[in-house]
Write a protein that holds these residues in place. Structure first.
Motif, mmCIF file in Angstrom:
data_model
loop_
_atom_site.group_PDB
_atom_site.id
_atom_site.type_symbol
_atom_site.label_atom_id
_atom_site.label_comp_id
_atom_site.label_asym_id
_atom_site.label_seq_id
_atom_site.Cartn_x
_atom_site.Cartn_y
_atom_site.Cartn_z
ATOM 1 N N SER A 176 -23.695 12.681 14.966
ATOM 2 C CA SER A 176 -22.749 13.897 15.298
ATOM 3 C C SER A 176 -22.641 14.761 14.050
ATOM 4 O O SER A 176 -21.897 15.778 14.088
ATOM 5 N N SER A 228 -20.951 18.512 13.032
ATOM 6 C CA SER A 228 -19.876 18.657 12.189
ATOM 7 C C SER A 228 -20.009 19.708 11.183
ATOM 8 O O SER A 228 -19.049 20.445 10.716
ATOM 9 N N ARG A 275 -11.988 22.537 14.201
ATOM 10 C CA ARG A 275 -12.581 21.030 14.284
ATOM 11 C C ARG A 275 -11.410 20.199 14.975
ATOM 12 O O ARG A 275 -10.509 20.191 14.425
ATOM 13 N N TYR A 322 -10.390 16.257 16.348
ATOM 14 C CA TYR A 322 -10.916 15.154 16.442
ATOM 15 C C TYR A 322 -10.091 14.203 17.496
ATOM 16 O O TYR A 322 -8.826 14.245 17.449
ATOM 17 N N GLU A 358 -15.936 11.051 20.144
ATOM 18 C CA GLU A 358 -15.511 12.488 20.708
ATOM 19 C C GLU A 358 -15.360 13.558 19.917
ATOM 20 O O GLU A 358 -14.717 14.461 20.116
ATOM 21 N N ASP A 359 -16.138 13.777 18.720
ATOM 22 C CA ASP A 359 -16.405 14.754 17.959
ATOM 23 C C ASP A 359 -16.429 16.078 18.904
ATOM 24 O O ASP A 359 -17.284 15.995 19.907
ATOM 25 N N LYS A 360 -15.818 17.197 18.775
ATOM 26 C CA LYS A 360 -15.834 18.430 19.428
ATOM 27 C C LYS A 360 -15.513 19.535 18.493
ATOM 28 O O LYS A 360 -14.439 19.372 17.570
ATOM 29 N N THR A 375 -14.851 24.098 24.244
ATOM 30 C CA THR A 375 -14.947 23.080 23.318
ATOM 31 C C THR A 375 -16.539 22.877 23.447
ATOM 32 O O THR A 375 -17.027 22.583 24.714
ATOM 33 N N ARG A 414 -19.631 19.992 22.649
ATOM 34 C CA ARG A 414 -19.549 18.677 22.214
ATOM 35 C C ARG A 414 -20.846 18.077 22.685
ATOM 36 O O ARG A 414 -21.410 18.673 23.670
ATOM 37 N N THR A 415 -21.255 16.944 22.046
ATOM 38 C CA THR A 415 -22.586 16.467 22.837
ATOM 39 C C THR A 415 -21.944 15.476 24.119
ATOM 40 O O THR A 415 -21.067 15.060 24.151
ATOM 41 N N ILE A 452 -25.891 19.288 24.751
ATOM 42 C CA ILE A 452 -24.803 19.817 24.438
ATOM 43 C C ILE A 452 -24.040 20.586 25.350
ATOM 44 O O ILE A 452 -24.650 21.408 26.199
ATOM 45 N N SER A 459 -25.141 25.864 18.241
ATOM 46 C CA SER A 459 -24.884 24.506 18.300
ATOM 47 C C SER A 459 -26.214 23.506 18.141
ATOM 48 O O SER A 459 -26.245 22.618 17.227
#
Length: 166
Positions: free
Chosen positions: A4, A8, A27, A29, A34-36, A45, A47-48, A93, A161
């Protein structure tokens, strides 16, 4: 699945919309897994879909959209997926609203021994690109829920993204 860390890179980027020409990207965390990234003042939001339940919700959303448009046949699972979604490199995504509901999705398929979905139609052209040593990927299975305000902007964020992730 790719790291990920590529996603970022978006944290230092701004997205220019047609309406306001800039939207801050924050960003957030919750954990490394759970990076989003939040867009449009936290309304969405990105995220993957790195957990089965998230992929299942994304596939369900896409199946519903495609079914309403008449571009898929009814199936017992109510999910839109292909053999390419089973590959470990394939990445979906998602865009979630502030309530956690998935409102959009897009999937990246990276070239593999089984090829790309577009090989069915453009095998010769894609082979030319492969022969130059390029790393190829294809965007598939994308859509935004009906009735989403700012759907074009949200789709643009998903495309951006995906571009950054690839």
């Amino acid at each position: 699945m790719r790291k990920s860390s590529n996603l970022s890179q978006l944290s230092n980027t701004s997205y220019e919309s047609a309406d306001d020409r800039s939207a801050e990207i924050e960003r957030t965390y919750t954990s490394k897994a759970e990076d989003k990234i939040e867009f449009f003042d936290g309304k969405y939001t990105i995220r993957t879909a790195n957990r089965f339940e998230l992929r299942q919700k994304a596939y369900s959303l896409l199946y519903g959209l495609y079914s309403k448009m008449g571009i898929t046949r009814d199936n017992h699972s109510g999910l839109w997926f292909s053999i390419f979604d089973a590959l470990p490199e394939t990445t979906t995504i998602i865009a979630e609203n502030h309530n956690g509901k998935i409102e959009g999705a897009i999937t990246l398929v990276f070239d593999s021994p089984i090829g790309l979905p577009a090989d069915d139609l453009y095998k010769e052209e894609i082979e030319e690109l492969r022969n130059t040593g390029r790393n190829l990927c294809e965007l598939i299975s994308f859509g935004i829920s009906n009735g989403v305000k700012g759907s074009v902007k949200l789709l643009a964020v998903l495309y951006y993204s995906a571009y950054m992730f690839a």
